[in-house]
Design a protein around this motif. Structure first.
Motif, PDB file in Angstrom:
ATOM      1  N   GLU A  14      80.008 121.015 193.977  1.00 48.30           N
ATOM      2  CA  GLU A  14      78.556 121.040 194.105  1.00 48.30           C
ATOM      3  C   GLU A  14      77.956 120.032 193.143  1.00 48.30           C
ATOM      4  O   GLU A  14      78.344 119.953 191.973  1.00 48.30           O
ATOM      5  N   HIS A  15      76.998 119.243 193.621  1.00 46.24           N
ATOM      6  CA  HIS A  15      76.360 118.237 192.796  1.00 46.24           C
ATOM      7  C   HIS A  15      75.126 118.794 192.109  1.00 46.24           C
ATOM      8  O   HIS A  15      74.353 118.055 191.518  1.00 46.24           O
ATOM      9  N   HIS A  16      74.908 120.068 192.236  1.00 44.85           N
ATOM     10  CA  HIS A  16      73.674 120.598 191.714  1.00 44.85           C
ATOM     11  C   HIS A  16      73.937 121.865 190.907  1.00 44.85           C
ATOM     12  O   HIS A  16      75.074 122.191 190.604  1.00 44.85           O
ATOM     13  N   SER A  17      72.894 122.553 190.517  1.00 43.94           N
ATOM     14  CA  SER A  17      72.959 123.626 189.558  1.00 43.94           C
ATOM     15  C   SER A  17      73.248 124.967 190.207  1.00 43.94           C
ATOM     16  O   SER A  17      73.410 125.088 191.414  1.00 43.94           O
ATOM     17  N   ARG A  18      73.311 125.982 189.357  1.00 45.83           N
ATOM     18  CA  ARG A  18      73.459 127.343 189.856  1.00 45.83           C
ATOM     19  C   ARG A  18      72.290 127.726 190.764  1.00 45.83           C
ATOM     20  O   ARG A  18      72.450 128.565 191.649  1.00 45.83           O
ATOM     21  N   LYS A  19      71.135 127.135 190.510  1.00 51.51           N
ATOM     22  CA  LYS A  19      69.984 127.411 191.381  1.00 51.51           C
ATOM     23  C   LYS A  19      70.299 127.045 192.821  1.00 51.51           C
ATOM     24  O   LYS A  19      69.992 127.797 193.745  1.00 51.51           O
ATOM     25  N   ALA A  20      70.906 125.876 193.006  1.00 52.22           N
ATOM     26  CA  ALA A  20      71.230 125.449 194.356  1.00 52.22           C
ATOM     27  C   ALA A  20      72.262 126.377 194.990  1.00 52.22           C
ATOM     28  O   ALA A  20      72.202 126.655 196.190  1.00 52.22           O
ATOM     29  N   ALA A  21      73.213 126.859 194.197  1.00 52.20           N
ATOM     30  CA  ALA A  21      74.188 127.816 194.719  1.00 52.20           C
ATOM     31  C   ALA A  21      73.492 129.092 195.171  1.00 52.20           C
ATOM     32  O   ALA A  21      73.844 129.683 196.206  1.00 52.20           O
ATOM     33  N   ARG A  22      72.491 129.548 194.398  1.00 49.13           N
ATOM     34  CA  ARG A  22      71.737 130.733 194.805  1.00 49.13           C
ATOM     35  C   ARG A  22      70.956 130.466 196.089  1.00 49.13           C
ATOM     36  O   ARG A  22      70.828 131.353 196.946  1.00 49.13           O
ATOM     37  N   ILE A  23      70.433 129.259 196.218  1.00 46.62           N
ATOM     38  CA  ILE A  23      69.708 128.907 197.445  1.00 46.62           C
ATOM     39  C   ILE A  23      70.643 128.998 198.649  1.00 46.62           C
ATOM     40  O   ILE A  23      70.291 129.564 199.686  1.00 46.62           O
ATOM     41  N   LEU A  24      71.835 128.450 198.506  1.00 46.73           N
ATOM     42  CA  LEU A  24      72.806 128.500 199.600  1.00 46.73           C
ATOM     43  C   LEU A  24      73.145 129.947 199.962  1.00 46.73           C
ATOM     44  O   LEU A  24      73.151 130.318 201.144  1.00 46.73           O
ATOM     45  N   ASP A  25      73.430 130.768 198.961  1.00 42.90           N
ATOM     46  CA  ASP A  25      73.791 132.167 199.229  1.00 42.90           C
ATOM     47  C   ASP A  25      72.627 132.910 199.891  1.00 42.90           C
ATOM     48  O   ASP A  25      72.836 133.687 200.837  1.00 42.90           O
ATOM     49  N   SER A  26      71.417 132.690 199.386  1.00 40.59           N
ATOM     50  CA  SER A  26      70.259 133.387 199.946  1.00 40.59           C
ATOM     51  C   SER A  26      69.983 132.936 201.370  1.00 40.59           C
ATOM     52  O   SER A  26      69.672 133.756 202.247  1.00 40.59           O
ATOM     53  N   ALA A  27      70.089 131.632 201.609  1.00 38.18           N
ATOM     54  CA  ALA A  27      69.860 131.124 202.955  1.00 38.18           C
ATOM     55  C   ALA A  27      70.879 131.697 203.931  1.00 38.18           C
ATOM     56  O   ALA A  27      70.534 132.082 205.059  1.00 38.18           O
ATOM     57  N   ARG A  28      72.122 131.793 203.513  1.00 37.94           N
ATOM     58  CA  ARG A  28      73.157 132.354 204.395  1.00 37.94           C
ATOM     59  C   ARG A  28      72.824 133.788 204.777  1.00 37.94           C
ATOM     60  O   ARG A  28      72.889 134.167 205.951  1.00 37.94           O
ATOM     61  N   GLU A  29      72.469 134.592 203.787  1.00 46.97           N
ATOM     62  CA  GLU A  29      72.158 135.997 204.068  1.00 46.97           C
ATOM     63  C   GLU A  29      70.962 136.127 205.003  1.00 46.97           C
ATOM     64  O   GLU A  29      70.976 136.942 205.940  1.00 46.97           O
ATOM     65  N   LEU A  30      69.928 135.341 204.762  1.00 45.86           N
ATOM     66  CA  LEU A  30      68.726 135.430 205.594  1.00 45.86           C
ATOM     67  C   LEU A  30      68.988 134.948 207.016  1.00 45.86           C
ATOM     68  O   LEU A  30      68.496 135.546 207.974  1.00 45.86           O
ATOM     69  N   VAL A  31      69.739 133.879 207.166  1.00 46.22           N
ATOM     70  CA  VAL A  31      70.066 133.388 208.505  1.00 46.22           C
ATOM     71  C   VAL A  31      70.880 134.423 209.272  1.00 46.22           C
ATOM     72  O   VAL A  31      70.656 134.674 210.462  1.00 46.22           O
ATOM     73  N   LEU A  32      71.822 135.056 208.588  1.00 50.91           N
ATOM     74  CA  LEU A  32      72.644 136.071 209.246  1.00 50.91           C
ATOM     75  C   LEU A  32      71.822 137.308 209.612  1.00 50.91           C
ATOM     76  O   LEU A  32      72.055 137.936 210.640  1.00 50.91           O
ATOM     77  N   ASP A  33      70.848 137.653 208.766  1.00 52.40           N
ATOM     78  CA  ASP A  33      70.034 138.838 209.023  1.00 52.40           C
ATOM     79  C   ASP A  33      68.972 138.609 210.089  1.00 52.40           C
ATOM     80  O   ASP A  33      68.721 139.484 210.926  1.00 52.40           O
ATOM     81  N   HIS A  34      68.336 137.435 210.064  1.00 53.17           N
ATOM     82  CA  HIS A  34      67.161 137.218 210.908  1.00 53.17           C
ATOM     83  C   HIS A  34      67.307 136.108 211.940  1.00 53.17           C
ATOM     84  O   HIS A  34      66.448 135.982 212.816  1.00 53.17           O
ATOM     85  N   GLY A  35      68.334 135.288 211.814  1.00 56.20           N
ATOM     86  CA  GLY A  35      68.488 134.169 212.723  1.00 56.20           C
ATOM     87  C   GLY A  35      67.895 132.899 212.145  1.00 56.20           C
ATOM     88  O   GLY A  35      66.949 132.938 211.345  1.00 56.20           O
ATOM     89  N   ALA A  36      68.449 131.760 212.546  1.00 56.58           N
ATOM     90  CA  ALA A  36      68.049 130.481 211.972  1.00 56.58           C
ATOM     91  C   ALA A  36      66.594 130.136 212.255  1.00 56.58           C
ATOM     92  O   ALA A  36      65.913 129.532 211.422  1.00 56.58           O
ATOM     93  N   ALA A  37      66.087 130.500 213.430  1.00 56.45           N
ATOM     94  CA  ALA A  37      64.729 130.091 213.808  1.00 56.45           C
ATOM     95  C   ALA A  37      63.660 130.818 212.993  1.00 56.45           C
ATOM     96  O   ALA A  37      62.606 130.240 212.692  1.00 56.45           O
ATOM     97  N   LYS A  38      63.899 132.058 212.613  1.00 52.95           N
ATOM     98  CA  LYS A  38      62.858 132.866 211.972  1.00 52.95           C
ATOM     99  C   LYS A  38      62.796 132.701 210.459  1.00 52.95           C
ATOM    100  O   LYS A  38      61.782 133.021 209.842  1.00 52.95           O
ATOM    101  N   VAL A  39      63.856 132.221 209.860  1.00 50.37           N
ATOM    102  CA  VAL A  39      63.887 132.088 208.405  1.00 50.37           C
ATOM    103  C   VAL A  39      63.027 130.907 207.972  1.00 50.37           C
ATOM    104  O   VAL A  39      63.025 129.855 208.614  1.00 50.37           O
ATOM    105  N   THR A  40      62.281 131.069 206.876  1.00 54.62           N
ATOM    106  CA  THR A  40      61.455 129.996 206.344  1.00 54.62           C
ATOM    107  C   THR A  40      61.958 129.591 204.960  1.00 54.62           C
ATOM    108  O   THR A  40      62.657 130.360 204.281  1.00 54.62           O
ATOM    109  N   VAL A  41      61.569 128.394 204.533  1.00 52.67           N
ATOM    110  CA  VAL A  41      61.928 127.934 203.193  1.00 52.67           C
ATOM    111  C   VAL A  41      61.303 128.839 202.138  1.00 52.67           C
ATOM    112  O   VAL A  41      61.910 129.112 201.097  1.00 52.67           O
TER     113      VAL A  41
END
Length: 238
Positions: free
Chosen positions: A6-33
């Protein structure tokens, strides 16, 4: 093995983990930044620091799943060349993909995820190369040349048949309640692929080694393309 640096910080790792969970829970179209940033505990601008858009972030997530699938295959074939036998490759692909939720969603026909992956022509070509049908078309001619696949049927028919078998088993493993029970679905898959494609006798060691080397070249080339995509997509300077 390559390491996914990873070229970035722990923050970016948290972003990736959170995005994965939200996409799995709600679908890619409904999740927002905004939802992703709240779940990760960062500002919305921090997400955009690493990924220009939600779509770039989701494509980066999916690329990581593909990287895992390819790295797992490379490691197994490198350690044991016999893994290139169709029965073993098929079960390895199914087991690995089944452990990766985003890859599961795509195989189950998530139209929103597919649309995001196919938006850009360059990304479309790259992701298309990693799909099971494309990998079958790349690897099966190698296996057939070295006698690991029978010659009694046209190769395109064998490619189609294996893809159909993998699709059906993936659906059954992903939704076991809708399929007849089996003590070990992966053993059933291995036996099915062996009966469908493999010669009756065991392969020669030299044939296994040659097929493994050429299969590894295909997997590594695709893995490296995915790794380059991940590196480019997560660069803060992009």
């Amino acid at each position: 093995m390559h390491q996914l640096v990873e070229h970035h910080s722990r923050k970016a790792a948290r972003i990736l983990d959170s995005a994965r969970e939200l996409v799995l829970d709600h679908g890619a179209a409904k999740v927002t930044v905004s939802e992703i940033s709240r779940a990760a505990g960062v500002g919305k601008g921090t997400v955009y620091l690493y990924w220009p858009s939600k779509e770039d972030l989701i494509r980066g997530l999916f690329a990581r799943d593909l990287f895992t699938i390819l790295e797992t295959g490379i490691a197994r074939v490198t350690t044991d060349p016999a893994t290139v036998q169709p029965r073993h490759l098929a079960t390895l692909l199914l087991r690995t993909t089944h452990r990766l939720p985003l890859a599961q969603r795509l195989q189950r026909g998530d139209a929103d995820l597919l649309r995001i992956l196919m938006q850009d022509a360059g990304d479309r070509d790259l992701f298309a190369r990693t799909q099971p049908a494309a990998m079958c078309r790349q690897v099966m001619p190698i296996l057939r040349r070295h006698g690991l696949i029978r010659h009694d049927r046209p190769l395109p028919d064998q490619v189609y048949a294996l893809h159909a078998v993998l699709t059906g088993f993936f659906a059954a493993v992903s939704a076991p309640a809708s399929a007849p029970p089996a003590d070990d679905p992966y053993t059933v898959l291995a036996d099915t692929v062996a009966l469908l494609l493999e010669p009756s006798g065991p392969p020669a060691e030299a044939a296994l080694a040659a097929a493994a080397d050429q299969t590894l070249a295909v997997l590594r080339e695709t893995r490296d393309a995915i790794l380059d995509y991940i590196d480019r997509s997560q660069s803060p300077d992009r």
